[in-house]
Scaffold this motif. Structure first.
Motif, short mmCIF file in Angstrom:
data_model
loop_
_atom_site.label_atom_id
_atom_site.label_comp_id
_atom_site.label_asym_id
_atom_site.label_seq_id
_atom_site.Cartn_x
_atom_site.Cartn_y
_atom_site.Cartn_z
N GLU A 1 -6.61 9.19 -8.62
CA GLU A 1 -6.68 7.18 -8.15
C GLU A 1 -7.61 6.90 -9.25
OE1 GLU A 1 -4.57 4.93 -6.98
OE2 GLU A 1 -3.89 6.04 -5.08
N ILE B 1 -11.01 -6.86 3.19
CA ILE B 1 -11.06 -5.57 2.35
C ILE B 1 -9.79 -5.18 1.80
CG2 ILE B 1 -12.36 -4.37 4.55
CD1 ILE B 1 -9.36 -2.87 4.94
N LYS C 1 -14.12 -0.76 -5.55
CA LYS C 1 -12.63 0.57 -5.86
C LYS C 1 -12.15 1.41 -4.44
CE LYS C 1 -14.18 1.28 -10.24
NZ LYS C 1 -15.49 1.56 -10.65
N LEU C 2 -12.86 1.95 -3.61
CA LEU C 2 -12.65 2.23 -2.82
C LEU C 2 -13.44 2.16 -0.78
CD1 LEU C 2 -11.46 5.24 -1.13
CD2 LEU C 2 -12.73 6.57 -2.15
N ILE D 1 -18.04 1.94 -3.45
CA ILE D 1 -17.56 2.94 -2.48
C ILE D 1 -18.08 2.56 -1.54
CG2 ILE D 1 -17.17 4.71 -1.43
CD1 ILE D 1 -16.88 6.38 -3.75
N ARG E 1 0.49 -0.98 0.05
CA ARG E 1 -0.15 -0.04 0.54
C ARG E 1 0.59 1.22 -0.10
NH1 ARG E 1 -5.30 -0.96 -1.15
NH2 ARG E 1 -6.02 -2.30 -0.64
N VAL F 1 -11.60 6.62 -7.93
CA VAL F 1 -11.54 5.70 -7.47
C VAL F 1 -12.89 7.08 -6.66
CG1 VAL F 1 -10.50 3.83 -6.94
CG2 VAL F 1 -10.43 5.95 -5.68
N ASP G 1 -8.24 -6.87 -0.69
CA ASP G 1 -8.43 -6.47 -2.21
C ASP G 1 -8.95 -5.55 -2.42
OD1 ASP G 1 -7.24 -9.15 -2.40
OD2 ASP G 1 -8.68 -10.19 -3.00
N SER G 2 -9.19 -4.29 -1.74
CA SER G 2 -9.84 -3.44 -2.40
C SER G 2 -8.60 -2.70 -3.45
CB SER G 2 -9.88 -1.82 -0.70
OG SER G 2 -10.74 -2.71 -0.19
N LYS G 3 -9.48 -1.62 -3.90
CA LYS G 3 -8.42 -0.97 -5.13
C LYS G 3 -7.67 -0.36 -4.44
CE LYS G 3 -7.49 1.04 -9.54
NZ LYS G 3 -7.89 2.70 -9.97
N VAL G 4 -8.28 0.56 -3.85
CA VAL G 4 -7.83 2.11 -2.64
C VAL G 4 -8.41 1.75 -1.42
CG1 VAL G 4 -7.43 4.51 -1.79
CG2 VAL G 4 -6.99 3.56 -4.53
N ILE G 5 -7.22 2.01 -0.46
CA ILE G 5 -7.78 2.02 1.34
C ILE G 5 -7.55 3.41 2.09
CG2 ILE G 5 -8.34 0.42 3.39
CD1 ILE G 5 -6.93 -1.32 1.81
#
Ligand SMILES: Cc1cc2nc3c(=O)[nH]c(=O)nc-3n(C[C@H](O)[C@H](O)[C@H](O)COP(=O)(O)OP(=O)(O)OC[C@H]3O[C@@H](n4cnc5c(N)ncnc54)[C@H](O)[C@@H]3O)c2cc1C
Lengths: 265, 310
Positions: A260, B265, B248-249, B191, A236, A262, B267-271
């Protein structure tokens, strides 16, 4: 009077795992902690004793070795259960049980139980927080030849009947049964208490009894299994905002999330 | 080694989820024997087996356990395999203790390695994987996750036998309460805002809902928010023991980042994480972390987004 044996796991402390560069968990160097839902089992046992009287003992098999590195940590955890109000703690420590499977653990627990006589309830958490096989309750019931009720979120005692509310994925199943029983509990059953300073001091005088393999009667034809654990890597960005300028932080965060792809505004 | 394999499920609808593993371990020569309950479509599920033992009623776990042991011994089986559910796992554990067998719960994969099978399963709340080597000569029990292994169709004509002699149960069924559901499908949302014990009251969750409304997201939660407090329905709880999501988010608010939550969580794209404790584990799993009091930061963030929309 209700006599209760609590089966508590001395688990790896999930927040302090020692992870090698190849991702393997170095269990020998990882500190220990009591498994999360076993605290709820302990609390439930203490509450039942407060209402009906009786004795509460706690049994654990140290399944993470080597014993010379782990004994102190394991004893500290057993002392904590004594401080909370357990009358006697029983701990199996032997390198034979290092990284063993539920087969050997349940035989060791049952062997200690046989020395101690019969209990009305055998309480434990629904599953351990480190390995989570959830085999121990039914295995112990099987060896003792008594019924088991798992994932119990509420125990209701009415006149001569005891009701157990099982938390299942699609709803709550209610079971009525008479002791002796093995019961596993979920985290929602209660809010575990913390020990007082006085209790912590008193716990030093309470019995903590240790056993090694030769004190137990364990017979098994099954071989010991080879097993190891690895942790999935985390990749990350770890961009951290700190400080009091919340408006600016919010703006910056929003911009990054839009970039990004998202977040759409 | 040619071996008979018992495939068990207290619910026949899912019995074929264990078929792929059973068929592979039978080395294609052993008999596949099912023990399960009946269902209107049962005939169709049963076509994958050589023999089927079926009960017309639903039974308690202890009744299943004694029937399973009977069939296991009569058929001189080497393996018992079941789709992983709470009850199936208990029933196989009970049998394993009686027969002195090892058991692997929720086996994610298996591989041959000489005279051994190596099984993998999730540990450390889903953050880790354990590998377990078992000699091919050992009798073992296995549960396997639903919907993970490929489907197969063997098209056999099984011998179906109804079990009429049912042992008594030592425990009594006393009722069932359906659980209330939110109806929101957090698994499909782009989301998701996850709320945790950083929220002091149920009413305060509206701070998260307002953000969700502003960015077209849905609100999910950590286990205690649903299970212990009942502030949100159980189908919104995220983690190893409930929903695994990959939006995705994902925005974690007032969540500490326990492994059992994080594995839901990963495999979430953005955390994004919002937490007032800068040492909270959740920051290790976050792309963007905000060290702040959620009661101050959430309203600020929502306000900013609303302003930008204008
Ligand atoms: C077998 C097993 C299965 C489990 N399964 C799951 C599961 O599927 N899902 C799950 O979620 N959990 C699961 N758990 C429970 C898990 O171990 C944790 O207990 C749980 O995830 C903690 O929830 P939390 O982060 O909301 O609460 P806490 O751990 O109490 O964290 C609260 C966080 O909020 C922060 N905070 C407090 N006040 C504020 C504020 N004003 N502003 C900002 N931050 C604040 C604190 O710093 C803290 O980090 C499981 C446990 C076990 C043993």
């Amino acid at each position: 009077m209700v006599n209760i044996a609590v089966l508590a796991k001395i688990s790896l402390n999930l927040n302090l795992l020692k992870i090698e560069s190849n991702g393997k968990i170095n269990t020998a160097e990882s500190p220990l902690a009591i498994s999360e839902y076993d605290k709820n089992a302990l609390e439930e046992a203490l509450r039942i004793r407060e209402k009906f009287g009786g004795k509460v003992i706690c049994i654990s098999v140290l399944t993470w070795g080597p014993v010379n590195k782990k004994l102190q940590d394991a004893e500290r955890i057993m002392r904590e259960t004594l401080a909370l109000g357990v009358d006697e703690a029983h701990l199996v420590v032997d390198d034979y049980f290092d990284s063993c499977s539920p087969l050997e653990t349940s035989l060791a627990i049952a062997s200690v139980l046989r020395k101690l006589g019969n209990f009305d309830l055998y309480l434990c958490g629904e599953s351990s927080m480190d390995v989570s096989s959830a085999q121990i309750p039914a295995r112990i019931a099987s060896i003792l030849d008594i019924p088991f009720i798992t994932y119990v979120a509420k125990i209701r005692i009415e006149e001569n009947k005891i009701f157990f509310h099982r938390e299942l994925p699609n709803g709550v199943q209610i079971i009525e049964a008479q002791p002796p029983l093995v019961v596993s509990v979920t985290g929602e059953i209660n809010q575990p208490r913390l020990p007082t300073l006085k209790q912590i001091l008193q716990s030093k005088n309470k019995p903590l009894i240790k056993y090694t393999l030769k004190d137990l009667q364990i017979e098994t034809k099954a071989g010991k299994l080879n097993q190891w654990m690895e942790v999935r890597p985390v990749i990350r960005k770890n961009i951290i905002y700190e400080g009091s300028k919340l408006e600016e932080i919010a703006q910056d965060l929003i911009n990054n999330l839009i970039q990004e792809g998202v977040l759409k505004i | 080694m040619t071996s008979n394999i018992i495939v068990f499920s207290e619910d026949s609808k899912i019995i074929n989820d264990a078929l792929h593993v059973a068929y592979s371990l039978s080395e294609k020569t052993g008999n596949l024997i099912a023990l399960t309950n009946s269902d209107e479509n049962a005939e169709e599920y049963f076509r994958n087996f050589d023999e089927v033992y079926v009960t017309k009623k639903d039974l308690m776990p202890d009744q299943w356990a004694s029937l399973l042991r009977k069939v296991f011994l009569e058929k001189n089986a080497n393996y018992v395999i079941a789709p992983h559910t709470v009850n199936n796992n208990d029933i196989l554990s009970f049998l394993s203790a009686k027969e002195g067998m090892h058991m692997v719960s929720n086996a994610l994969s298996f591989q041959e390695k000489g005279d051994y099978y190596v099984f993998s399963r999730q540990v450390i709340g889903g953050r880790g994987i354990s590998y377990i080597e078992i000699s091919k000569n050992e009798k073992i029990a296995l549960t396997v996750p639903l919907k993970v292994y490929p489907k197969i169709n063997l098209n056999k004509s099984p011998l179906v036998k109804e079990i009429t002699e049912i042992p008594n149960s030592k425990i009594n069924f006393a009722g069932f309460e359906e659980r209330k559901r939110s109806g929101v499908n957090i698994e499909n949302a782009d989301i998701v805002i996850g709320v945790g014990r950083g929220f002091k009251n149920k009413e305060d969750l509206k701070l998260a809902q307002e953000l969700a409304d502003a960015i077209n997201g849905v609100v999910g939660c950590s286990r205690p928010i649903a299970a212990d407090y009942g502030w949100l329905p159980n189908d919104l709880w995220i983690g190893i023991s409930s929903k695994i999501i990959k939006p995705k988010l994902y925005i974690a608010v007032g969540i500490s980042g326990a492994p059992q939550h994080v594995s839901g969580i990963m495999d979430s794209k953005v955390i994004v994480a919002i937490n007032k404790d800068k040492n909270a584990s959740i920051f290790k799993y976050a792309d963007y972390g905000v060290v702040a009091d959620l009661y101050q930061f959430l309203p600020t963030l929502t306000k900013k987004i609303k302003e930008m929309k204008k």
